[in-house]
Design a protein around this motif. Structure first.
Motif, PDB file in Angstrom:
ATOM      1  N   ASP A 158      26.319  -0.288  34.408  1.00  9.53           N
ATOM      2  CA  ASP A 158      27.036   0.340  33.358  1.00  9.53           C
ATOM      3  C   ASP A 158      26.565   0.221  32.126  1.00  9.53           C
ATOM      4  O   ASP A 158      26.557   1.860  31.771  1.00  9.53           O
ATOM      5  CB  ASP A 158      28.718   0.122  34.144  1.00  9.53           C
ATOM      6  CG  ASP A 158      29.508   0.390  35.504  1.00  9.53           C
ATOM      7  OD1 ASP A 158      28.350   1.419  36.072  1.00  9.53           O
ATOM      8  OD2 ASP A 158      30.328  -0.298  35.258  1.00  9.53           O
ATOM      9  N   PHE A 159      26.641  -0.614  32.061  1.00 11.47           N
ATOM     10  CA  PHE A 159      26.030  -1.083  30.350  1.00 11.47           C
ATOM     11  C   PHE A 159      24.632  -0.451  29.919  1.00 11.47           C
ATOM     12  O   PHE A 159      24.941   0.555  29.122  1.00 11.47           O
ATOM     13  CB  PHE A 159      25.784  -2.563  30.473  1.00 11.47           C
ATOM     14  CG  PHE A 159      25.233  -3.025  29.055  1.00 11.47           C
ATOM     15  CD1 PHE A 159      26.196  -3.139  27.849  1.00 11.47           C
ATOM     16  CD2 PHE A 159      23.949  -3.324  28.461  1.00 11.47           C
ATOM     17  CE1 PHE A 159      26.229  -4.217  26.595  1.00 11.47           C
ATOM     18  CE2 PHE A 159      23.506  -3.595  27.112  1.00 11.47           C
ATOM     19  CZ  PHE A 159      24.746  -3.749  26.551  1.00 11.47           C
ATOM     20  N   TRP A 160      23.827  -0.503  30.753  1.00 13.70           N
ATOM     21  CA  TRP A 160      22.483   0.343  30.944  1.00 13.70           C
ATOM     22  C   TRP A 160      22.683   2.091  31.331  1.00 13.70           C
ATOM     23  O   TRP A 160      22.314   2.450  29.892  1.00 13.70           O
ATOM     24  CB  TRP A 160      21.119   0.154  31.682  1.00 13.70           C
ATOM     25  CG  TRP A 160      20.396  -1.343  31.098  1.00 13.70           C
ATOM     26  CD1 TRP A 160      21.071  -2.556  31.282  1.00 13.70           C
ATOM     27  CD2 TRP A 160      20.287  -1.646  29.894  1.00 13.70           C
ATOM     28  NE1 TRP A 160      20.253  -3.962  31.221  1.00 13.70           N
ATOM     29  CE2 TRP A 160      19.511  -3.293  29.859  1.00 13.70           C
ATOM     30  CE3 TRP A 160      19.384  -1.331  28.973  1.00 13.70           C
ATOM     31  CZ2 TRP A 160      19.316  -3.998  28.623  1.00 13.70           C
ATOM     32  CZ3 TRP A 160      19.092  -1.271  27.995  1.00 13.70           C
ATOM     33  CH2 TRP A 160      18.721  -2.994  27.845  1.00 13.70           C
ATOM     34  N   ALA A 210      12.434  -4.150  34.741  1.00 13.71           N
ATOM     35  CA  ALA A 210      13.277  -3.758  35.948  1.00 13.71           C
ATOM     36  C   ALA A 210      14.008  -2.654  35.937  1.00 13.71           C
ATOM     37  O   ALA A 210      13.788  -2.045  34.432  1.00 13.71           O
ATOM     38  CB  ALA A 210      14.234  -4.860  35.767  1.00 13.71           C
ATOM     39  N   ILE A 211      15.042  -1.844  36.908  1.00 23.23           N
ATOM     40  CA  ILE A 211      15.472  -0.663  36.360  1.00 23.23           C
ATOM     41  C   ILE A 211      16.669  -0.387  37.128  1.00 23.23           C
ATOM     42  O   ILE A 211      16.604  -1.326  38.013  1.00 23.23           O
ATOM     43  CB  ILE A 211      14.686   0.539  37.394  1.00 23.23           C
ATOM     44  CG1 ILE A 211      12.730   0.298  37.216  1.00 23.23           C
ATOM     45  CG2 ILE A 211      15.327   1.303  37.823  1.00 23.23           C
ATOM     46  CD1 ILE A 211      12.092   1.785  38.490  1.00 23.23           C
ATOM     47  N   VAL A 223      13.850  -0.940  31.999  1.00 27.25           N
ATOM     48  CA  VAL A 223      13.506  -1.462  31.236  1.00 27.25           C
ATOM     49  C   VAL A 223      12.760  -2.397  30.889  1.00 27.25           C
ATOM     50  O   VAL A 223      11.823  -3.239  31.883  1.00 27.25           O
ATOM     51  CB  VAL A 223      14.807  -2.288  31.033  1.00 27.25           C
ATOM     52  CG1 VAL A 223      15.135  -2.968  29.988  1.00 27.25           C
ATOM     53  CG2 VAL A 223      16.492  -1.674  30.920  1.00 27.25           C
ATOM     54  N   ILE A 224      11.981  -2.026  30.353  1.00 29.49           N
ATOM     55  CA  ILE A 224      11.050  -3.261  29.752  1.00 29.49           C
ATOM     56  C   ILE A 224      10.482  -3.822  28.680  1.00 29.49           C
ATOM     57  O   ILE A 224      10.988  -3.337  27.376  1.00 29.49           O
ATOM     58  CB  ILE A 224       9.645  -2.145  29.617  1.00 29.49           C
ATOM     59  CG1 ILE A 224       9.107  -1.045  31.791  1.00 29.49           C
ATOM     60  CG2 ILE A 224       8.148  -2.650  29.293  1.00 29.49           C
ATOM     61  CD1 ILE A 224       7.837  -0.458  30.883  1.00 29.49           C
ATOM     62  N   VAL A 225      10.780  -5.066  28.758  1.00 27.23           N
ATOM     63  CA  VAL A 225      10.664  -6.029  27.296  1.00 27.23           C
ATOM     64  C   VAL A 225       8.887  -5.806  26.561  1.00 27.23           C
ATOM     65  O   VAL A 225       8.014  -6.149  27.395  1.00 27.23           O
ATOM     66  CB  VAL A 225      10.785  -7.707  27.453  1.00 27.23           C
ATOM     67  CG1 VAL A 225      10.765  -8.020  25.902  1.00 27.23           C
ATOM     68  CG2 VAL A 225      12.487  -7.000  27.753  1.00 27.23           C
ATOM     69  N   THR A 282      11.324  -1.244  25.791  1.00 26.21           N
ATOM     70  CA  THR A 282      11.292   0.622  25.723  1.00 26.21           C
ATOM     71  C   THR A 282      11.931   0.733  27.508  1.00 26.21           C
ATOM     72  O   THR A 282      11.924  -0.121  27.733  1.00 26.21           O
ATOM     73  CB  THR A 282       9.944   0.621  26.748  1.00 26.21           C
ATOM     74  OG1 THR A 282       8.897   0.338  24.968  1.00 26.21           O
ATOM     75  CG2 THR A 282       9.297   2.061  26.191  1.00 26.21           C
ATOM     76  N   LEU A 283      12.654   1.595  26.947  1.00 28.75           N
ATOM     77  CA  LEU A 283      13.697   2.691  28.020  1.00 28.75           C
ATOM     78  C   LEU A 283      12.553   3.944  28.525  1.00 28.75           C
ATOM     79  O   LEU A 283      12.139   4.242  27.641  1.00 28.75           O
ATOM     80  CB  LEU A 283      15.486   2.731  27.128  1.00 28.75           C
ATOM     81  CG  LEU A 283      15.921   1.204  27.136  1.00 28.75           C
ATOM     82  CD1 LEU A 283      16.965   1.933  26.609  1.00 28.75           C
ATOM     83  CD2 LEU A 283      16.208   0.435  27.990  1.00 28.75           C
ATOM     84  N   LYS A 284      13.305   4.434  29.756  1.00 29.81           N
ATOM     85  CA  LYS A 284      12.662   5.096  30.389  1.00 29.81           C
ATOM     86  C   LYS A 284      13.422   6.046  31.441  1.00 29.81           C
ATOM     87  O   LYS A 284      14.053   4.604  32.525  1.00 29.81           O
ATOM     88  CB  LYS A 284      11.266   4.631  30.964  1.00 29.81           C
ATOM     89  CG  LYS A 284      10.072   4.960  30.424  1.00 29.81           C
ATOM     90  CD  LYS A 284       8.451   3.854  30.896  1.00 29.81           C
ATOM     91  CE  LYS A 284       7.737   4.153  30.043  1.00 29.81           C
ATOM     92  NZ  LYS A 284       6.446   3.325  30.538  1.00 29.81           N
ATOM     93  N   SER A 285      13.459   6.944  31.147  1.00 31.61           N
ATOM     94  CA  SER A 285      14.541   7.967  32.628  1.00 31.61           C
ATOM     95  C   SER A 285      13.796   9.288  32.230  1.00 31.61           C
ATOM     96  O   SER A 285      13.420   9.873  31.337  1.00 31.61           O
ATOM     97  CB  SER A 285      16.172   8.231  31.737  1.00 31.61           C
ATOM     98  OG  SER A 285      16.312   8.472  32.644  1.00 31.61           O
ATOM     99  N   GLY A 286      13.333   9.606  33.842  1.00 29.65           N
ATOM    100  CA  GLY A 286      12.086  10.675  33.846  1.00 29.65           C
ATOM    101  C   GLY A 286      11.323  10.830  33.299  1.00 29.65           C
ATOM    102  O   GLY A 286      10.810   9.929  32.775  1.00 29.65           O
TER     103      GLY A 286
END
Length: 279
Positions: free
Chosen positions: A126-128, A161-162, A168-170, A185-189
């Motif tokens: 939920d947080f992410w 991790a996803i 989510v990439i550090v 870095t955050l990735k979605s789609g």
């Protein structure tokens, strides 16, 4: 809920809480602050003028809600709470719930911050989702993972991790004198964003920091990072364990530093009342 703190304004069909006359203004100049620092009784008197604003658990009749709250007595004010957008929210109200509130900033600017509890094992996803949904460029974490008891679960990965479809990439870890900065870095789609995670650990729970300069440097560094972020980013997310004590003090300090810079005075009482209304 204790309503003494609240007045309500209707704007374009929405209801917004306003500050009651009970929280009358007490502007202080820098000289006032230096003088009154030696007579803390004056500040205590102001503090006791602030009405309490606890949320009655009866305001939330959502099955399974207890699993999403770190502390059963600390609930988000319904009027300002963050609602997660979920395709199942009509059939499952719990899917849209997170213990978090939008917080106004300096000059009552809307949704400058989000104050929230430290994620639990049950609420990391939920947080992410909230971080992504709200387009937050910065997270400020003001707690250790454990302080006698667990205060926050480690909700970020060591490297990658996803969570709920959000990768989510550090990318980098930068140790500063009083905090650790992680560049993520955050990735979605097809979309990719940069996130800065400030982790400040030298502020003990239910106490004040041993020294003010490290906290003020954190406030300054976070504000500089916010100003450099893209124009269309969302609120800065701030959390400790419950999301009310150290979280509120950090946000108040940021607001008051801006007020001091722009107006030459600070109004601690009014700022605290504003925070109590929002969270």
């Amino acid at each position: 809920m204790h309503r003494a703190l609240r007045t309500y304004h209707v704007t374009q069909g929405a209801v917004h809480p306003g500050i009651s006359p009970n929280c009358r203004e007490h502007p202080h100049t820098p000289d006032d602050l230096h003088e009154k620092a030696w007579t803390l009784l004056l500040f205590r008197r102001s503090f006791f003028e602030i009405p309490m604003n606890f949320v009655d658990p009866k305001e939330y009749e959502i099955l399974g809600l207890v699993r999403k709250n770190r502390y059963k007595t600390i609930l988000p004010n319904p009027q300002t709470r963050v609602c997660l957008i979920s395709p199942d929210q009509e059939d499952d109200p719990l899917s849209s719930y997170i213990n978090a509130n939008y917080i106004r900033g300096y000059d009552e600017e809307e949704k400058v911050y989000i104050a929230t509890q430290g994620p639990t094992v049950n609420t990391v996803g939920d947080f992410w989702k909230m971080v992504w949904q709200e387009r937050s460029p910065i997270i400020v974490m003001i707690t250790n993972i454990e302080e006698v008891n667990e205060k926050c679960t480690e909700y970020w990965p060591e490297k990658q991790a996803i969570y709920e479809g959000i990768e989510v990439i550090v990318k980098d870890i930068i140790p500063e004198d009083d905090y650790v900065l992680r560049i993520m870095t955050l990735k979605s789609g097809e979309e990719e964003r940069t996130l800065k995670h400030f982790w400040y650990t030298s502020w003990p729970d239910q106490k004040t920091p041993d020294q003010a300069p490290p906290l003020l440097k954190l406030v300054q560094d976070v504000e500089e990072a916010r100003q450099k972020a893209d124009y269309d980013v969302g609120p800065v997310i701030v959390h400790c364990s419950a999301g009310i004590g150290r979280t509120g003090c950090f946000i108040a300090t940021t607001i008051l530093c801006k007020q001091l810079k722009n107006e030459g005075t600070v109004d601690i009482l009014r700022t605290t009342c504003q925070l109590r209304l929002d969270r």
